[in-house]
Design a protein around this motif. Structure first.
Motif, PDB file in Angstrom:
ATOM      1  N   SER A 265     -19.930  67.066  15.264  1.00 39.48           N
ATOM      2  CA  SER A 265     -21.103  66.545  14.551  1.00 39.48           C
ATOM      3  C   SER A 265     -21.455  65.176  15.119  1.00 39.48           C
ATOM      4  CB  SER A 265     -20.780  66.407  13.054  1.00 39.48           C
ATOM      5  OG  SER A 265     -21.825  65.717  12.401  1.00 39.48           O
ATOM      6  N   GLY A 266     -22.718  64.793  14.945  1.00 41.70           N
ATOM      7  CA  GLY A 266     -23.131  63.456  15.373  1.00 41.70           C
ATOM      8  C   GLY A 266     -23.250  62.501  14.200  1.00 41.70           C
ATOM      9  N   SER A 267     -22.884  62.958  13.027  1.00 43.11           N
ATOM     10  CA  SER A 267     -23.013  62.120  11.825  1.00 43.11           C
ATOM     11  C   SER A 267     -21.648  61.549  11.439  1.00 43.11           C
ATOM     12  CB  SER A 267     -23.559  62.977  10.677  1.00 43.11           C
ATOM     13  OG  SER A 267     -23.113  62.476   9.439  1.00 43.11           O
ATOM     14  N   ASP A 268     -21.579  60.226  11.312  1.00 45.46           N
ATOM     15  CA  ASP A 268     -20.303  59.592  10.942  1.00 45.46           C
ATOM     16  C   ASP A 268     -19.777  60.079   9.598  1.00 45.46           C
ATOM     17  OD1 ASP A 268     -19.826  58.146  13.198  1.00 45.46           O
ATOM     18  OD2 ASP A 268     -20.887  56.351  12.505  1.00 45.46           O
ATOM     19  N   ARG A 269     -20.713  60.314   8.676  1.00 44.61           N
ATOM     20  CA  ARG A 269     -20.298  60.764   7.349  1.00 44.61           C
ATOM     21  C   ARG A 269     -19.615  62.139   7.456  1.00 44.61           C
ATOM     22  NH1 ARG A 269     -22.132  63.391   2.950  1.00 44.61           N
ATOM     23  NH2 ARG A 269     -23.759  64.459   4.140  1.00 44.61           N
ATOM     24  N   ILE A 270     -20.211  63.025   8.235  1.00 40.97           N
ATOM     25  CA  ILE A 270     -19.630  64.369   8.377  1.00 40.97           C
ATOM     26  C   ILE A 270     -18.333  64.301   9.200  1.00 40.97           C
ATOM     27  CG2 ILE A 270     -20.023  66.684   9.361  1.00 40.97           C
ATOM     28  CD1 ILE A 270     -21.682  66.241   6.850  1.00 40.97           C
ATOM     29  N   LEU A 271     -18.332  63.478  10.249  1.00 43.92           N
ATOM     30  CA  LEU A 271     -17.112  63.357  11.074  1.00 43.92           C
ATOM     31  C   LEU A 271     -15.937  62.873  10.237  1.00 43.92           C
ATOM     32  CD1 LEU A 271     -18.518  61.826  14.395  1.00 43.92           C
ATOM     33  CD2 LEU A 271     -17.502  64.098  14.099  1.00 43.92           C
ATOM     34  N   ALA A 272     -16.212  61.894   9.330  1.00 39.04           N
ATOM     35  CA  ALA A 272     -15.141  61.375   8.478  1.00 39.04           C
ATOM     36  C   ALA A 272     -14.669  62.480   7.540  1.00 39.04           C
ATOM     37  CB  ALA A 272     -15.639  60.166   7.690  1.00 39.04           C
ATOM     38  N   ASP A 273     -15.621  63.224   6.989  1.00 40.09           N
ATOM     39  CA  ASP A 273     -15.264  64.298   6.075  1.00 40.09           C
ATOM     40  C   ASP A 273     -14.458  65.398   6.791  1.00 40.09           C
ATOM     41  OD1 ASP A 273     -16.781  64.687   3.171  1.00 40.09           O
ATOM     42  OD2 ASP A 273     -15.599  66.391   3.918  1.00 40.09           O
ATOM     43  N   MET A 274     -14.819  65.609   8.049  1.00 43.92           N
ATOM     44  CA  MET A 274     -14.101  66.628   8.848  1.00 43.92           C
ATOM     45  C   MET A 274     -12.729  66.132   9.286  1.00 43.92           C
ATOM     46  SD  MET A 274     -16.973  67.980  11.527  1.00 43.92           S
ATOM     47  CE  MET A 274     -18.083  69.340  11.189  1.00 43.92           C
ATOM     48  N   ARG A 275     -12.449  64.850   9.118  1.00 36.36           N
ATOM     49  CA  ARG A 275     -11.196  64.215   9.557  1.00 36.36           C
ATOM     50  C   ARG A 275     -10.992  64.368  11.070  1.00 36.36           C
ATOM     51  NH1 ARG A 275      -6.520  66.120   5.529  1.00 36.36           N
ATOM     52  NH2 ARG A 275      -7.673  66.252   3.616  1.00 36.36           N
ATOM     53  N   ARG A 276     -12.046  64.057  11.796  1.00 32.68           N
ATOM     54  CA  ARG A 276     -11.944  64.213  13.249  1.00 32.68           C
ATOM     55  C   ARG A 276     -11.251  63.017  13.900  1.00 32.68           C
ATOM     56  NH1 ARG A 276     -11.836  68.411  16.246  1.00 32.68           N
ATOM     57  NH2 ARG A 276     -13.067  67.517  17.916  1.00 32.68           N
ATOM     58  N   GLY A 277     -11.190  61.875  13.195  1.00 29.50           N
ATOM     59  CA  GLY A 277     -10.443  60.741  13.764  1.00 29.50           C
ATOM     60  C   GLY A 277     -11.254  59.883  14.709  1.00 29.50           C
ATOM     61  N   TYR A 278     -12.571  60.101  14.818  1.00 28.22           N
ATOM     62  CA  TYR A 278     -13.420  59.229  15.634  1.00 28.22           C
ATOM     63  C   TYR A 278     -14.794  59.143  14.979  1.00 28.22           C
ATOM     64  CZ  TYR A 278     -14.873  63.848  17.258  1.00 28.22           C
ATOM     65  OH  TYR A 278     -15.281  65.153  17.300  1.00 28.22           O
ATOM     66  N   THR A 279     -15.529  58.133  15.394  1.00 26.82           N
ATOM     67  CA  THR A 279     -16.911  57.982  14.936  1.00 26.82           C
ATOM     68  C   THR A 279     -17.836  58.422  16.061  1.00 26.82           C
ATOM     69  OG1 THR A 279     -16.956  55.761  15.821  1.00 26.82           O
ATOM     70  CG2 THR A 279     -16.342  55.981  13.476  1.00 26.82           C
ATOM     71  N   ARG A 280     -19.118  58.478  15.717  1.00 27.13           N
ATOM     72  CA  ARG A 280     -20.120  58.804  16.736  1.00 27.13           C
ATOM     73  C   ARG A 280     -20.052  57.799  17.887  1.00 27.13           C
ATOM     74  NH1 ARG A 280     -25.555  60.636  16.308  1.00 27.13           N
ATOM     75  NH2 ARG A 280     -26.817  59.700  17.929  1.00 27.13           N
ATOM     76  N   ARG A 281     -19.953  56.479  17.521  1.00 31.12           N
ATOM     77  CA  ARG A 281     -19.887  55.425  18.533  1.00 31.12           C
ATOM     78  C   ARG A 281     -18.692  55.644  19.468  1.00 31.12           C
ATOM     79  NH1 ARG A 281     -23.396  53.309  20.693  1.00 31.12           N
ATOM     80  NH2 ARG A 281     -22.210  53.710  22.546  1.00 31.12           N
ATOM     81  N   ARG A 282     -17.533  55.954  18.851  1.00 37.05           N
ATOM     82  CA  ARG A 282     -16.337  56.124  19.690  1.00 37.05           C
ATOM     83  C   ARG A 282     -16.441  57.325  20.607  1.00 37.05           C
ATOM     84  NH1 ARG A 282     -10.660  55.886  17.121  1.00 37.05           N
ATOM     85  NH2 ARG A 282     -10.015  57.118  18.924  1.00 37.05           N
ATOM     86  N   TYR A 283     -17.046  58.376  20.105  1.00 36.74           N
ATOM     87  CA  TYR A 283     -17.235  59.547  20.975  1.00 36.74           C
ATOM     88  C   TYR A 283     -18.116  59.159  22.167  1.00 36.74           C
ATOM     89  CZ  TYR A 283     -18.166  64.265  22.638  1.00 36.74           C
ATOM     90  OH  TYR A 283     -18.257  65.379  23.438  1.00 36.74           O
ATOM     91  N   LEU A 284     -19.203  58.431  21.886  1.00 34.36           N
ATOM     92  CA  LEU A 284     -20.117  58.029  22.972  1.00 34.36           C
ATOM     93  C   LEU A 284     -19.415  57.073  23.937  1.00 34.36           C
ATOM     94  CD1 LEU A 284     -23.424  57.641  20.907  1.00 34.36           C
ATOM     95  CD2 LEU A 284     -22.897  59.421  22.599  1.00 34.36           C
TER      96      LEU A 284
END
Ligand code: SAM
Length: 449
Positions: A265-284
Protein backbone atom coordinates in the motif's frame (compact mmCIF):
# COMPACT_ATOMS: atom_id res chain seq x y z
CA UNK A 1 6.53 -57.29 -16.25
CA UNK A 2 4.16 -54.53 -15.07
CA UNK A 3 5.22 -50.95 -16.00
CA UNK A 4 6.38 -48.40 -13.47
CA UNK A 5 3.81 -46.72 -11.23
CA UNK A 6 3.04 -43.18 -12.30
CA UNK A 7 2.47 -39.94 -10.39
CA UNK A 8 0.95 -36.61 -11.33
CA UNK A 9 1.38 -33.40 -9.30
CA UNK A 10 -0.85 -30.33 -9.55
CA UNK A 11 0.72 -27.26 -7.98
CA UNK A 12 -1.01 -24.05 -6.90
CA UNK A 13 0.73 -20.91 -5.65
CA UNK A 14 4.18 -19.40 -5.54
CA UNK A 15 7.68 -20.51 -6.56
CA UNK A 16 8.18 -22.06 -3.12
CA UNK A 17 5.28 -24.41 -3.79
CA UNK A 18 6.70 -25.24 -7.22
CA UNK A 19 10.04 -26.02 -5.56
CA UNK A 20 8.29 -28.21 -2.96
CA UNK A 21 6.55 -30.12 -5.75
CA UNK A 22 9.90 -30.63 -7.47
CA UNK A 23 11.15 -32.19 -4.25
CA UNK A 24 8.12 -34.51 -3.97
CA UNK A 25 8.49 -35.46 -7.66
CA UNK A 26 12.17 -36.27 -7.13
CA UNK A 27 11.46 -38.39 -4.07
CA UNK A 28 8.76 -40.31 -5.94
CA UNK A 29 11.11 -40.90 -8.86
CA UNK A 30 13.77 -42.16 -6.45
CA UNK A 31 11.07 -44.54 -5.20
CA UNK A 32 10.57 -45.98 -8.69
CA UNK A 33 7.74 -43.79 -9.97
CA UNK A 34 7.62 -42.02 -13.30
CA UNK A 35 5.80 -38.81 -14.20
CA UNK A 36 2.37 -39.27 -15.82
CA UNK A 37 1.23 -36.84 -18.54
CA UNK A 38 -2.13 -36.26 -16.81
CA UNK A 39 -4.04 -37.11 -13.64
CA UNK A 40 -6.09 -39.63 -15.66
CA UNK A 41 -2.93 -41.61 -16.42
CA UNK A 42 -1.56 -41.60 -12.86
CA UNK A 43 -1.66 -44.12 -10.02
CA UNK A 44 -0.99 -41.34 -7.50
CA UNK A 45 -2.19 -37.74 -7.80
CA UNK A 46 -0.76 -35.14 -5.43
CA UNK A 47 -2.21 -31.64 -5.04
CA UNK A 48 0.20 -29.10 -3.59
CA UNK A 49 -1.90 -26.25 -2.26
CA UNK A 50 -1.78 -22.50 -1.69
CA UNK A 51 -3.66 -20.77 1.12
CA UNK A 52 -2.70 -17.15 0.57
CA UNK A 53 -6.10 -16.06 -0.72
CA UNK A 54 -9.47 -17.78 -0.33
CA UNK A 55 -9.78 -18.36 -4.08
CA UNK A 56 -6.42 -20.16 -4.13
CA UNK A 57 -7.52 -22.41 -1.26
CA UNK A 58 -10.84 -23.14 -3.00
CA UNK A 59 -8.94 -24.56 -5.97
CA UNK A 60 -8.07 -27.57 -3.82
CA UNK A 61 -11.71 -28.54 -3.44
CA UNK A 62 -12.42 -28.10 -7.13
CA UNK A 63 -9.51 -30.41 -7.91
CA UNK A 64 -10.65 -32.90 -5.26
CA UNK A 65 -14.16 -32.86 -6.76
CA UNK A 66 -12.71 -34.00 -10.09
CA UNK A 67 -10.61 -36.68 -8.37
CA UNK A 68 -13.63 -38.04 -6.53
CA UNK A 69 -15.18 -38.96 -9.89
CA UNK A 70 -11.89 -40.48 -11.04
CA UNK A 71 -11.62 -42.55 -7.89
CA UNK A 72 -15.12 -43.90 -8.39
CA UNK A 73 -14.01 -45.30 -11.72
CA UNK A 74 -10.56 -46.39 -10.40
CA UNK A 75 -10.76 -47.15 -6.66
CA UNK A 76 -7.04 -48.02 -6.59
CA UNK A 77 -6.13 -44.39 -7.41
CA UNK A 78 -4.27 -42.81 -4.48
CA UNK A 79 -5.01 -39.13 -3.82
CA UNK A 80 -2.65 -36.93 -1.81
CA UNK A 81 -2.90 -33.34 -0.57
CA UNK A 82 -0.01 -31.32 0.74
CA UNK A 83 1.28 -27.83 1.39
CA UNK A 84 -0.25 -24.70 2.82
CA UNK A 85 -4.00 -25.55 2.87
CA UNK A 86 -3.21 -28.93 4.39
CA UNK A 87 -1.11 -27.26 7.10
CA UNK A 88 -3.78 -24.62 7.74
CA UNK A 89 -6.94 -26.74 7.68
CA UNK A 90 -5.44 -30.00 8.95
CA UNK A 91 -7.76 -32.98 9.10
CA UNK A 92 -10.73 -30.75 8.20
CA UNK A 93 -9.58 -31.47 4.62
CA UNK A 94 -10.44 -35.14 5.24
CA UNK A 95 -13.87 -34.24 6.64
CA UNK A 96 -14.67 -32.41 3.42
CA UNK A 97 -12.95 -34.92 1.16
CA UNK A 98 -12.89 -38.43 2.67
CA UNK A 99 -11.39 -39.80 -0.55
CA UNK A 100 -7.99 -38.24 0.32
CA UNK A 101 -5.50 -41.02 1.20
CA UNK A 102 -2.39 -38.98 2.02
CA UNK A 103 -2.29 -35.64 3.82
CA UNK A 104 1.00 -33.87 4.57
CA UNK A 105 1.82 -30.34 5.67
CA UNK A 106 4.56 -28.00 4.53
CA UNK A 107 7.21 -29.67 6.72
CA UNK A 108 6.55 -33.35 6.02
CA UNK A 109 6.75 -33.58 2.25
CA UNK A 110 9.56 -36.11 2.40
CA UNK A 111 7.14 -38.64 3.90
CA UNK A 112 4.99 -38.71 0.75
CA UNK A 113 6.56 -41.82 -0.89
CA UNK A 114 6.29 -43.87 2.30
CA UNK A 115 2.68 -42.82 2.96
CA UNK A 116 1.72 -43.57 -0.65
CA UNK A 117 3.35 -47.01 -0.42
CA UNK A 118 1.34 -47.74 2.72
CA UNK A 119 -1.92 -46.51 1.21
CA UNK A 120 -1.36 -48.64 -1.90
CA UNK A 121 -0.63 -51.67 0.31
CA UNK A 122 -4.04 -51.20 1.96
CA UNK A 123 -2.52 -50.07 5.26
CA UNK A 124 -4.84 -47.10 5.50
CA UNK A 125 -4.70 -43.38 5.20
CA UNK A 126 -1.44 -41.55 5.94
CA UNK A 127 -1.51 -38.21 7.72
CA UNK A 128 1.52 -36.22 8.89
CA UNK A 129 1.01 -32.56 9.67
CA UNK A 130 3.89 -32.21 12.13
CA UNK A 131 6.18 -29.26 12.01
CA UNK A 132 9.45 -31.18 12.39
CA UNK A 133 11.59 -29.31 9.92
CA UNK A 134 12.45 -31.77 7.18
CA UNK A 135 12.30 -29.04 4.60
CA UNK A 136 15.93 -29.22 3.59
CA UNK A 137 16.23 -33.00 3.82
CA UNK A 138 15.73 -33.71 0.14
CA UNK A 139 19.16 -34.38 -1.41
CA UNK A 140 19.76 -31.94 -4.27
CA UNK A 141 20.52 -34.70 -6.75
CA UNK A 142 17.02 -36.06 -6.15
CA UNK A 143 15.05 -32.84 -6.77
CA UNK A 144 13.23 -33.09 -10.11
CA UNK A 145 13.66 -29.50 -11.31
CA UNK A 146 10.84 -28.57 -13.67
CA UNK A 147 12.97 -26.17 -15.69
CA UNK A 148 16.36 -27.09 -17.11
CA UNK A 149 17.12 -23.38 -17.47
CA UNK A 150 16.03 -21.67 -14.25
CA UNK A 151 16.34 -23.80 -11.11
CA UNK A 152 14.79 -22.85 -7.79
CA UNK A 153 16.98 -23.33 -4.73
CA UNK A 154 15.54 -22.87 -1.24
CA UNK A 155 17.58 -20.52 0.93
CA UNK A 156 15.16 -19.81 3.76
CA UNK A 157 11.89 -21.33 4.85
CA UNK A 158 9.07 -19.68 6.81
CA UNK A 159 8.60 -16.04 7.76
CA UNK A 160 9.13 -14.05 10.99
CA UNK A 161 7.03 -11.08 9.91
CA UNK A 162 3.58 -10.59 11.34
CA UNK A 163 1.76 -8.86 8.49
CA UNK A 164 -1.86 -8.56 9.55
CA UNK A 165 -3.27 -10.02 6.30
CA UNK A 166 -0.87 -12.88 5.72
CA UNK A 167 -1.39 -16.55 6.44
CA UNK A 168 2.17 -17.60 5.50
CA UNK A 169 3.65 -17.63 9.05
CA UNK A 170 0.83 -20.01 10.03
CA UNK A 171 1.30 -22.31 7.07
CA UNK A 172 5.09 -22.29 6.84
CA UNK A 173 6.19 -21.44 10.37
CA UNK A 174 9.00 -19.16 11.46
CA UNK A 175 12.24 -18.62 9.54
CA UNK A 176 14.78 -21.41 9.19
CA UNK A 177 17.88 -20.52 7.19
CA UNK A 178 19.64 -23.24 5.29
CA UNK A 179 23.36 -23.81 5.74
CA UNK A 180 25.16 -21.69 3.10
CA UNK A 181 27.49 -24.54 2.19
CA UNK A 182 24.46 -26.73 1.35
CA UNK A 183 23.06 -23.94 -0.85
CA UNK A 184 26.38 -23.48 -2.66
CA UNK A 185 26.75 -27.28 -3.07
CA UNK A 186 23.27 -27.48 -4.62
CA UNK A 187 24.08 -24.65 -7.03
CA UNK A 188 27.39 -26.32 -7.98
CA UNK A 189 25.60 -29.57 -8.69
CA UNK A 190 22.97 -27.76 -10.83
CA UNK A 191 25.66 -25.96 -12.81
CA UNK A 192 27.53 -29.22 -13.35
CA UNK A 193 24.30 -30.62 -14.84
CA UNK A 194 24.09 -27.67 -17.24
CA UNK A 195 21.68 -25.29 -15.47
CA UNK A 196 22.55 -21.71 -16.45
CA UNK A 197 20.35 -19.80 -13.98
CA UNK A 198 19.49 -20.18 -10.31
CA UNK A 199 16.82 -18.40 -8.31
CA UNK A 200 17.25 -18.40 -4.54
CA UNK A 201 13.93 -18.68 -2.74
CA UNK A 202 12.45 -17.59 0.54
CA UNK A 203 9.24 -15.93 1.71
CA UNK A 204 11.55 -13.16 2.93
CA UNK A 205 14.74 -14.29 1.29
CA UNK A 206 16.71 -11.15 2.15
CA UNK A 207 16.25 -11.78 5.88
CA UNK A 208 18.73 -14.64 5.40
CA UNK A 209 21.33 -15.05 8.13
CA UNK A 210 23.27 -18.18 9.06
CA UNK A 211 26.03 -17.56 11.62
CA UNK A 212 28.20 -14.82 10.13
CA UNK A 213 26.72 -15.18 6.67
CA UNK A 214 24.13 -12.53 5.83
CA UNK A 215 22.16 -12.33 2.60
CA UNK A 216 24.76 -10.22 0.75
CA UNK A 217 27.47 -12.73 1.67
CA UNK A 218 25.27 -15.63 0.57
CA UNK A 219 24.73 -13.90 -2.78
CA UNK A 220 28.50 -13.40 -3.15
CA UNK A 221 29.20 -17.08 -2.45
CA UNK A 222 26.60 -18.31 -4.92
CA UNK A 223 27.63 -15.74 -7.52
CA UNK A 224 31.18 -17.12 -7.33
CA UNK A 225 30.11 -20.62 -8.41
CA UNK A 226 32.11 -21.32 -11.52
CA UNK A 227 29.97 -21.78 -14.62
CA UNK A 228 26.81 -20.16 -13.25
CA UNK A 229 25.49 -17.62 -15.74
CA UNK A 230 22.67 -15.86 -13.94
CA UNK A 231 21.57 -15.51 -10.34
CA UNK A 232 18.22 -14.20 -9.06
CA UNK A 233 16.30 -14.29 -5.80
CA UNK A 234 12.78 -13.73 -4.54
CA UNK A 235 10.94 -12.45 -2.47
CA UNK A 236 12.48 -9.49 -0.64
CA UNK A 237 11.00 -7.51 2.23
CA UNK A 238 11.74 -3.74 2.18
CA UNK A 239 12.78 -3.81 5.84
CA UNK A 240 15.80 -6.00 5.05
CA UNK A 241 17.13 -4.01 2.10
CA UNK A 242 20.33 -2.18 3.04
CA UNK A 243 23.54 -0.88 1.54
CA UNK A 244 25.19 -4.32 1.52
CA UNK A 245 22.37 -5.75 -0.56
CA UNK A 246 22.41 -2.73 -2.90
CA UNK A 247 26.19 -3.15 -3.37
CA UNK A 248 25.72 -6.85 -4.08
CA UNK A 249 23.21 -5.97 -6.81
CA UNK A 250 25.71 -3.47 -8.24
CA UNK A 251 28.89 -5.53 -7.96
CA UNK A 252 28.16 -9.23 -8.41
CA UNK A 253 28.59 -10.07 -12.08
CA UNK A 254 25.98 -12.83 -12.37
CA UNK A 255 23.36 -11.29 -10.10
CA UNK A 256 20.61 -9.90 -12.31
CA UNK A 257 19.40 -6.29 -11.89
CA UNK A 258 15.87 -7.17 -10.87
CA UNK A 259 14.12 -7.04 -7.52
CA UNK A 260 10.60 -7.96 -6.44
CA UNK A 261 9.85 -5.69 -3.51
CA UNK A 262 6.23 -5.88 -2.31
CA UNK A 263 4.92 -2.51 -1.06
CA UNK A 264 1.29 -3.59 -0.43
CA UNK A 265 0.00 0.00 0.00
CA UNK A 266 1.06 3.61 -0.43
CA UNK A 267 -0.88 4.81 2.60
CA UNK A 268 0.98 5.10 5.92
CA UNK A 269 -2.22 4.44 7.83
CA UNK A 270 -2.82 1.17 5.98
CA UNK A 271 0.87 0.17 6.12
CA UNK A 272 0.85 0.63 9.90
CA UNK A 273 -2.35 -1.38 10.18
CA UNK A 274 -0.82 -4.10 8.00
CA UNK A 275 2.24 -4.13 10.32
CA UNK A 276 4.60 -3.91 7.39
CA UNK A 277 7.34 -2.22 9.44
CA UNK A 278 7.97 0.70 7.05
CA UNK A 279 6.33 3.92 5.97
CA UNK A 280 5.71 5.19 2.47
CA UNK A 281 8.72 7.53 2.87
CA UNK A 282 10.98 4.66 3.92
CA UNK A 283 9.89 2.50 1.04
CA UNK A 284 10.67 5.36 -1.38
CA UNK A 285 14.05 5.92 0.31
CA UNK A 286 14.81 2.22 -0.11
CA UNK A 287 13.98 2.44 -3.82
CA UNK A 288 16.22 5.53 -4.09
CA UNK A 289 19.10 3.73 -2.34
CA UNK A 290 18.78 0.79 -4.73
CA UNK A 291 18.62 3.01 -7.81
CA UNK A 292 21.63 5.02 -6.60
CA UNK A 293 23.60 1.80 -6.76
CA UNK A 294 22.00 0.25 -9.85
CA UNK A 295 20.50 2.89 -12.14
CA UNK A 296 18.79 0.41 -14.43
CA UNK A 297 17.43 -1.80 -11.66
CA UNK A 298 14.06 -3.31 -12.59
CA UNK A 299 11.57 -3.32 -9.74
CA UNK A 300 8.30 -5.13 -9.36
CA UNK A 301 5.88 -5.10 -6.47
CA UNK A 302 2.70 -6.52 -4.91
CA UNK A 303 -0.25 -4.35 -3.91
CA UNK A 304 -3.34 -5.31 -1.94
CA UNK A 305 -6.46 -3.29 -2.72
CA UNK A 306 -9.53 -3.13 -0.50
CA UNK A 307 -7.76 -3.88 2.77
CA UNK A 308 -10.21 -3.29 5.68
CA UNK A 309 -10.84 0.44 6.08
CA UNK A 310 -8.99 1.41 2.88
CA UNK A 311 -10.58 4.70 1.84
CA UNK A 312 -10.50 6.32 -1.56
CA UNK A 313 -7.82 8.67 -0.19
CA UNK A 314 -5.66 5.71 0.96
CA UNK A 315 -6.05 4.10 -2.44
CA UNK A 316 -5.11 7.37 -4.19
CA UNK A 317 -1.85 7.32 -2.23
CA UNK A 318 -1.13 3.85 -3.58
CA UNK A 319 -1.90 5.03 -7.11
CA UNK A 320 0.44 8.00 -6.64
CA UNK A 321 3.22 5.76 -5.31
CA UNK A 322 2.89 3.34 -8.22
CA UNK A 323 2.94 6.29 -10.60
CA UNK A 324 6.02 7.77 -8.92
CA UNK A 325 8.16 4.62 -8.67
CA UNK A 326 7.44 3.46 -12.22
CA UNK A 327 7.66 -0.23 -11.46
CA UNK A 328 8.44 -2.80 -14.12
CA UNK A 329 5.62 -4.97 -12.85
CA UNK A 330 2.80 -4.65 -10.32
CA UNK A 331 0.82 -7.64 -9.06
CA UNK A 332 -2.46 -6.38 -7.66
CA UNK A 333 -4.54 -8.52 -5.31
CA UNK A 334 -8.00 -7.92 -3.86
CA UNK A 335 -7.88 -8.30 -0.09
CA UNK A 336 -9.07 -11.72 1.04
CA UNK A 337 -9.67 -12.40 4.77
CA UNK A 338 -7.59 -15.35 5.95
CA UNK A 339 -8.01 -17.61 8.99
CA UNK A 340 -5.77 -16.88 11.96
CA UNK A 341 -4.60 -13.48 10.72
CA UNK A 342 -5.04 -10.36 12.85
CA UNK A 343 -6.85 -8.53 10.02
CA UNK A 344 -9.60 -11.14 10.23
CA UNK A 345 -10.93 -9.24 13.25
CA UNK A 346 -11.50 -6.17 11.08
CA UNK A 347 -14.64 -5.82 8.99
CA UNK A 348 -13.99 -6.68 5.32
CA UNK A 349 -15.76 -3.43 4.49
CA UNK A 350 -14.63 -2.54 0.98
CA UNK A 351 -17.26 -4.05 -1.35
CA UNK A 352 -16.00 -6.61 -3.87
CA UNK A 353 -16.98 -4.47 -6.87
CA UNK A 354 -15.03 -1.54 -5.39
CA UNK A 355 -11.99 -3.82 -4.81
CA UNK A 356 -12.29 -4.86 -8.45
CA UNK A 357 -12.51 -1.24 -9.62
CA UNK A 358 -9.32 -0.39 -7.70
CA UNK A 359 -7.57 -3.46 -9.07
CA UNK A 360 -8.52 -2.62 -12.66
CA UNK A 361 -7.52 1.02 -12.25
CA UNK A 362 -4.06 0.10 -10.99
CA UNK A 363 -3.62 -2.58 -13.63
CA UNK A 364 -4.59 -0.10 -16.37
CA UNK A 365 -2.14 2.49 -15.09
CA UNK A 366 0.62 -0.07 -14.88
CA UNK A 367 -0.08 -1.54 -18.32
CA UNK A 368 0.27 1.93 -19.87
CA UNK A 369 3.54 2.55 -17.98
CA UNK A 370 4.93 -0.82 -19.07
CA UNK A 371 3.90 -0.29 -22.71
CA UNK A 372 5.71 3.05 -22.72
CA UNK A 373 8.86 1.68 -21.03
CA UNK A 374 8.93 -1.29 -23.38
CA UNK A 375 8.53 0.88 -26.50
CA UNK A 376 11.69 2.73 -25.48
CA UNK A 377 13.61 -0.54 -25.87
CA UNK A 378 12.78 -0.99 -29.55
CA UNK A 379 16.01 -0.97 -31.55
CA UNK A 380 18.13 -2.00 -28.60
CA UNK A 381 20.15 -5.15 -28.37
CA UNK A 382 19.29 -7.33 -25.37
CA UNK A 383 20.90 -10.40 -23.85
CA UNK A 384 18.23 -13.10 -23.58
CA UNK A 385 18.46 -16.44 -21.84
CA UNK A 386 16.07 -18.71 -23.74
CA UNK A 387 13.89 -20.58 -21.26
CA UNK A 388 10.78 -21.68 -23.20
CA UNK A 389 9.99 -23.36 -26.50
CA UNK A 390 6.54 -21.95 -27.23
CA UNK A 391 5.70 -23.56 -30.57
CA UNK A 392 7.48 -24.89 -33.64
CA UNK A 393 10.16 -22.35 -34.51
CA UNK A 394 9.33 -19.93 -31.69
CA UNK A 395 11.09 -19.52 -28.37
CA UNK A 396 11.09 -17.01 -25.55
CA UNK A 397 13.35 -16.01 -22.74
CA UNK A 398 14.22 -13.28 -20.27
CA UNK A 399 16.53 -10.31 -20.27
CA UNK A 400 18.72 -9.83 -17.17
CA UNK A 401 16.02 -7.47 -15.82
CA UNK A 402 13.39 -10.21 -16.31
CA UNK A 403 11.57 -8.88 -19.36
CA UNK A 404 9.99 -11.58 -21.51
CA UNK A 405 11.30 -11.59 -25.09
CA UNK A 406 9.69 -13.63 -27.89
CA UNK A 407 11.74 -14.54 -30.92
CA UNK A 408 11.88 -16.95 -33.80
CA UNK A 409 14.39 -19.71 -33.31
CA UNK A 410 14.86 -23.45 -32.98
CA UNK A 411 14.28 -25.47 -29.81
CA UNK A 412 18.04 -25.99 -29.63
CA UNK A 413 18.31 -22.42 -28.29
CA UNK A 414 16.83 -23.55 -24.97
CA UNK A 415 19.30 -22.73 -22.21
CA UNK A 416 21.40 -20.47 -24.47
CA UNK A 417 22.19 -16.81 -24.01
CA UNK A 418 21.45 -15.01 -27.27
CA UNK A 419 21.75 -11.42 -28.40
CA UNK A 420 18.36 -10.18 -29.55
CA UNK A 421 17.47 -7.05 -31.53
CA UNK A 422 14.20 -5.69 -30.15
CA UNK A 423 11.76 -4.90 -32.94
CA UNK A 424 8.38 -4.57 -31.24
CA UNK A 425 6.99 -4.19 -27.75
CA UNK A 426 3.71 -4.64 -25.91
CA UNK A 427 2.88 -4.01 -22.25
CA UNK A 428 3.86 -7.52 -21.18
CA UNK A 429 6.64 -8.58 -23.51
CA UNK A 430 9.20 -7.59 -26.12
CA UNK A 431 9.59 -9.15 -29.55
CA UNK A 432 12.87 -9.44 -31.39
CA UNK A 433 15.14 -11.45 -33.57
CA UNK A 434 18.53 -13.00 -33.04
CA UNK A 435 20.52 -12.55 -36.23
CA UNK A 436 21.70 -16.04 -37.12
CA UNK A 437 20.60 -17.06 -33.60
CA UNK A 438 23.98 -15.93 -32.41
CA UNK A 439 24.74 -17.55 -29.08
CA UNK A 440 26.66 -15.35 -26.62
CA UNK A 441 27.85 -18.19 -24.43
CA UNK A 442 27.30 -21.85 -24.02
CA UNK A 443 26.08 -23.48 -20.83
CA UNK A 444 29.00 -24.97 -18.89
CA UNK A 445 27.74 -28.45 -19.74
CA UNK A 446 24.92 -29.24 -22.09
CA UNK A 447 23.73 -32.81 -21.71
CA UNK A 448 20.22 -31.98 -20.52
CA UNK A 449 19.29 -29.69 -23.38
N1 SAM B 1 6.33 -13.32 1.31
C1 SAM B 1 5.70 -13.96 0.23
C2 SAM B 1 6.32 -13.69 -1.08
O1 SAM B 1 6.05 -12.66 -1.68
O2 SAM B 1 7.07 -14.51 -1.54
C3 SAM B 1 4.27 -13.70 0.19
C4 SAM B 1 3.64 -14.62 -0.73
S1 SAM B 1 2.14 -14.11 -1.27
C5 SAM B 1 1.94 -15.42 -2.41
C6 SAM B 1 2.31 -12.84 -2.45
C7 SAM B 1 1.40 -11.69 -2.27
O3 SAM B 1 0.07 -12.09 -2.02
C8 SAM B 1 1.73 -10.77 -1.10
O4 SAM B 1 2.84 -9.97 -1.30
C9 SAM B 1 0.45 -9.98 -0.99
O5 SAM B 1 0.43 -8.88 -1.87
C10 SAM B 1 -0.61 -10.99 -1.46
N2 SAM B 1 -1.42 -11.42 -0.32
C11 SAM B 1 -1.01 -12.04 0.81
N3 SAM B 1 -2.05 -12.21 1.65
C12 SAM B 1 -3.13 -11.70 1.04
C13 SAM B 1 -4.51 -11.57 1.41
N4 SAM B 1 -4.95 -12.00 2.59
N5 SAM B 1 -5.35 -11.00 0.53
C14 SAM B 1 -4.91 -10.55 -0.67
N6 SAM B 1 -3.63 -10.64 -1.06
C15 SAM B 1 -2.75 -11.20 -0.22
Amino acid sequence: MPGKSRYYIETFGCQMNVNDSEKVAGLLQADGYERAPSAAAADFVFINTCAVREKAADKLYHALGRLKQAKRARPELVVGVGGCVAQLQGTAVLDRAPHVDVLVGTHTLSRVPELVRRARAGEGRGVDLDRHADIFDVPDAVIAHSSAVRAYVTAIEGCNHVCSFCVVPRTRGTEVCRDPSAIVAEVRSLVARGTPEVMLLGQTVNAYRHGDVDFAELLARVDAVDGLQRLRFTTSHPEHVGTRMARALRDLPRLCPYLHLPVQSGSDRILADMRRGYTRRRYLDTVALLREHVTALALSTDVIVGYPGETEADFEETVALVDQVRFDGVFVFMYSPRPGTTALRLPDDVPEDEKLRRLKLLNGLQQRAQAEAHRARIGRSEEVLVDTVSQEGHVSGRTPDFKIVHLEGPASLLGRLVEVQIQAAGPNALVGSAPGNRSLTRPSAAPIF
